[in-house]
Design a protein around this motif. Structure first.
Motif, PDB file in Angstrom:
ATOM      1  N   SER A  10       0.821  -1.215   0.000  1.00 36.04           N
ATOM      2  CA  SER A  10       0.000   0.000   0.000  1.00 36.04           C
ATOM      3  C   SER A  10       0.851   1.259   0.000  1.00 36.04           C
ATOM      4  CB  SER A  10      -0.929   0.013   1.222  1.00 36.04           C
ATOM      5  OG  SER A  10      -0.178   0.175   2.400  1.00 36.04           O
ATOM      6  N   SER A  11       2.135   1.134   0.347  1.00 40.59           N
ATOM      7  CA  SER A  11       2.986   2.333   0.364  1.00 40.59           C
ATOM      8  C   SER A  11       4.453   1.933   0.395  1.00 40.59           C
ATOM      9  CB  SER A  11       2.662   3.199   1.594  1.00 40.59           C
ATOM     10  OG  SER A  11       3.105   2.557   2.768  1.00 40.59           O
ATOM     11  N   LEU A 169      18.333  -5.466   3.850  1.00 36.89           N
ATOM     12  CA  LEU A 169      18.386  -4.616   5.042  1.00 36.89           C
ATOM     13  C   LEU A 169      18.373  -3.145   4.628  1.00 36.89           C
ATOM     14  CD1 LEU A 169      19.805  -7.438   5.785  1.00 36.89           C
ATOM     15  CD2 LEU A 169      20.865  -6.181   7.642  1.00 36.89           C
ATOM     16  N   PRO A 170      17.190  -2.508   4.615  1.00 33.95           N
ATOM     17  CA  PRO A 170      17.139  -1.095   4.243  1.00 33.95           C
ATOM     18  C   PRO A 170      17.678  -0.201   5.360  1.00 33.95           C
ATOM     19  CG  PRO A 170      14.963  -2.147   4.051  1.00 33.95           C
ATOM     20  CD  PRO A 170      15.849  -3.057   4.852  1.00 33.95           C
ATOM     21  N   GLY A 171      18.160   0.974   4.935  1.00 34.71           N
ATOM     22  CA  GLY A 171      18.550   1.996   5.905  1.00 34.71           C
ATOM     23  C   GLY A 171      17.365   2.881   6.252  1.00 34.71           C
ATOM     24  N   ARG A 172      17.678   4.039   6.816  1.00 33.00           N
ATOM     25  CA  ARG A 172      16.633   4.971   7.275  1.00 33.00           C
ATOM     26  C   ARG A 172      15.976   5.647   6.079  1.00 33.00           C
ATOM     27  NH1 ARG A 172      17.169  10.554   8.518  1.00 33.00           N
ATOM     28  NH2 ARG A 172      19.366  10.403   7.937  1.00 33.00           N
ATOM     29  N   SER A 173      14.669   5.604   6.048  1.00 35.78           N
ATOM     30  CA  SER A 173      13.944   6.185   4.915  1.00 35.78           C
ATOM     31  C   SER A 173      12.820   7.085   5.398  1.00 35.78           C
ATOM     32  CB  SER A 173      13.374   5.066   4.036  1.00 35.78           C
ATOM     33  OG  SER A 173      12.815   5.614   2.876  1.00 35.78           O
ATOM     34  N   PRO A 174      13.124   8.372   5.591  1.00 35.98           N
ATOM     35  CA  PRO A 174      12.103   9.276   6.119  1.00 35.98           C
ATOM     36  C   PRO A 174      10.992   9.557   5.113  1.00 35.98           C
ATOM     37  CG  PRO A 174      14.318  10.296   6.124  1.00 35.98           C
ATOM     38  CD  PRO A 174      14.404   9.047   5.321  1.00 35.98           C
ATOM     39  N   THR A 175      11.154   9.124   3.856  1.00 40.55           N
ATOM     40  CA  THR A 175      10.182   9.502   2.823  1.00 40.55           C
ATOM     41  C   THR A 175       8.998   8.543   2.722  1.00 40.55           C
ATOM     42  OG1 THR A 175      11.550   8.345   1.223  1.00 40.55           O
ATOM     43  CG2 THR A 175      11.857  10.720   1.378  1.00 40.55           C
ATOM     44  N   THR A 176       9.058   7.361   3.324  1.00 46.91           N
ATOM     45  CA  THR A 176       7.902   6.455   3.265  1.00 46.91           C
ATOM     46  C   THR A 176       6.932   6.809   4.394  1.00 46.91           C
ATOM     47  OG1 THR A 176       8.758   4.770   4.762  1.00 46.91           O
ATOM     48  CG2 THR A 176       9.436   4.593   2.467  1.00 46.91           C
ATOM     49  N   ASN A 181       3.530   6.238  10.419  1.00 51.70           N
ATOM     50  CA  ASN A 181       2.845   5.092  11.039  1.00 51.70           C
ATOM     51  C   ASN A 181       3.463   4.757  12.390  1.00 51.70           C
ATOM     52  OD1 ASN A 181       1.086   4.832   8.949  1.00 51.70           O
ATOM     53  ND2 ASN A 181       2.166   3.166   7.932  1.00 51.70           N
ATOM     54  N   ALA A 182       4.799   4.830  12.441  1.00 48.46           N
ATOM     55  CA  ALA A 182       5.492   4.515  13.695  1.00 48.46           C
ATOM     56  C   ALA A 182       5.101   5.501  14.787  1.00 48.46           C
ATOM     57  CB  ALA A 182       7.007   4.526  13.477  1.00 48.46           C
ATOM     58  N   GLY A 183       4.715   6.726  14.365  1.00 51.13           N
ATOM     59  CA  GLY A 183       4.321   7.755  15.317  1.00 51.13           C
ATOM     60  C   GLY A 183       3.166   7.330  16.208  1.00 51.13           C
ATOM     61  N   VAL A 184       2.349   6.402  15.705  1.00 48.88           N
ATOM     62  CA  VAL A 184       1.226   5.887  16.493  1.00 48.88           C
ATOM     63  C   VAL A 184       1.754   5.240  17.777  1.00 48.88           C
ATOM     64  CG1 VAL A 184      -0.651   4.180  16.485  1.00 48.88           C
ATOM     65  CG2 VAL A 184      -0.113   5.459  14.401  1.00 48.88           C
ATOM     66  N   VAL A 212      20.473   8.778   3.059  1.00 45.65           N
ATOM     67  CA  VAL A 212      19.245   8.079   3.448  1.00 45.65           C
ATOM     68  C   VAL A 212      18.938   7.007   2.405  1.00 45.65           C
ATOM     69  CG1 VAL A 212      18.181   9.977   4.735  1.00 45.65           C
ATOM     70  CG2 VAL A 212      17.748   9.752   2.287  1.00 45.65           C
ATOM     71  N   THR A 213      17.927   6.215   2.717  1.00 47.97           N
ATOM     72  CA  THR A 213      17.512   5.153   1.798  1.00 47.97           C
ATOM     73  C   THR A 213      16.238   5.581   1.083  1.00 47.97           C
ATOM     74  OG1 THR A 213      18.484   3.464   3.208  1.00 47.97           O
ATOM     75  CG2 THR A 213      16.745   2.742   1.700  1.00 47.97           C
ATOM     76  N   GLU A 214      16.246   5.474  -0.233  1.00 44.60           N
ATOM     77  CA  GLU A 214      15.043   5.759  -1.023  1.00 44.60           C
ATOM     78  C   GLU A 214      14.320   4.441  -1.294  1.00 44.60           C
ATOM     79  OE1 GLU A 214      14.174   8.751  -1.513  1.00 44.60           O
ATOM     80  OE2 GLU A 214      16.045   9.811  -1.128  1.00 44.60           O
ATOM     81  N   ALA A 215      13.013   4.538  -1.523  1.00 42.09           N
ATOM     82  CA  ALA A 215      12.242   3.327  -1.821  1.00 42.09           C
ATOM     83  C   ALA A 215      12.824   2.598  -3.032  1.00 42.09           C
ATOM     84  CB  ALA A 215      10.775   3.687  -2.055  1.00 42.09           C
TER      85      ALA A 215
END
Ligand SMILES: NC(=O)c1ccc[n+]([C@@H]2O[C@H](COP(=O)([O-])OP(=O)(O)OC[C@H]3O[C@@H](n4cnc5c(N)ncnc54)[C@H](OP(=O)(O)O)[C@@H]3O)[C@@H](O)[C@H]2O)c1
Length: 249
Positions: A10-11, A169-176, A181-184, A212-215
């Protein structure tokens, strides 16, 4: 023609990975908790199926509807930025239920057909935080490290049957949507002792000035893991993850 099933389309990484496999000619079974075919380009090689990886009935239905598969990408997952001391047990259970046991259940559901056919690939998407200790991701990282652990054993177990198993193993991806969602499950922001640390780490997670890591990095890493038998067991995705992998050795 080859068919891949991807979870969590979905994202973010899952959506981008589904786009890439479609663009490169694969049949794609894109799964989502709430199916929305419009997220992906229309194609007669695309099927969008409902799947919640924590629900055994949902898994059985999706596998039956999907038919024969050549590859499974276990991408669905979520995070919870909260200090270990403050992690509610419900959050800890939910992290393991989705990230670890959901991935295990999907692996068990798809593996028999690959083993019987003597071919196929399973790629489990974990995280570069399993390479390096960081604050706020203790329980999340544990849920992903557990996947690394069973995947390593599995790779040895099924290699004689012609089935390849790989980790991305992805790195940090602030763009997804991951961060939002984690903020919940964010915790500790107002805590007198942990508060400043939580604020600092959150600002760091959202910062896009460093590597950073891009999708697309993740989609390409998954593509290589699925299509190139020469890829190692663990593939980092993203510049930051590659750096951490080199440091970890
Ligand atoms: N973003 C990062 O910084 C980062 C770094 C390293 C690793 N990762 C990992 O990479 C994977 C993808 O993350 P992302 O950044 O693309 O996050 P995202 O945009 O939040 O996407 C996560 C996907 O997982 C799905 N999902 C969550 N729980 C599910 C369940 N029980 N059953 C089925 N699907 C479920 C979500 O579906 P809904 O739309 O239904 O919620 C969504 O499609 C995750 O496993 C994550 O842990 C992320």
């Amino acid at each position: 023609m080859s068919t891949v099933m991807i979870t969590g389309c979905s994202s973010g990484f899952g959506l981008e990975t589904a786009r890439l496999f479609l663009a490169r000619g694969w049949d794609v079974v894109a799964t989502m908790r709430t199916p929305d075919a419009e997220l992906l380009p229309a194609s007669d090689r695309l099927r969008v199926l409902a799947l919640d990886i924590t629900d055994a009935d949902s898994i059985a239905r999706a596998i039956e509807q999907a038919g024969p598969l050549d590859a499974l990408v276990n991408n669905a997952g979520f995070g919870a930025p909260v200090p270990v001391e403050l992690t509610p047990m419900d959050t800890a259970r939910a992290l393991f239920e989705t990230n670890t046991l959901g991935t295990l259940a999907m692996t068990q559901a798809v593996l028999p057909q690959l083993r019987e056919r003597g071919a196929g690939v399973i790629v489990n998407v974990t995280s570069s935080v399993t390479l390096k200790a960081l604050p706020l991701v203790g329980v999340y990282s544990a849920s992903k490290a557990a996947v690394n652990a069973f995947t390593q054993s599995l790779a040895i177990e099924v290699e004689p049957f012609g089935v390849r198993v790989r980790l991305v193993l992805p790195g940090r991806s602030p763009t997804t949507r991951f961060g939002a969602n984690a903020g919940v499950h964010l915790g500790g922001l107002e805590h007198p002792d942990y508060g400043p640390m939580v604020q600092g780490i959150l600002a760091g997670f959202r910062d896009t000035s460093g590597p950073v890591t891009e999708a697309q990095d993740v989609a390409e890493a998954v593509w290589r893991a699925v299509t190139d038998p020469g890829t190692p067991l663990r593939t980092p995705a993203g510049k930051d993850a590659e750096e951490w992998m080199r440091e970890a050795g």
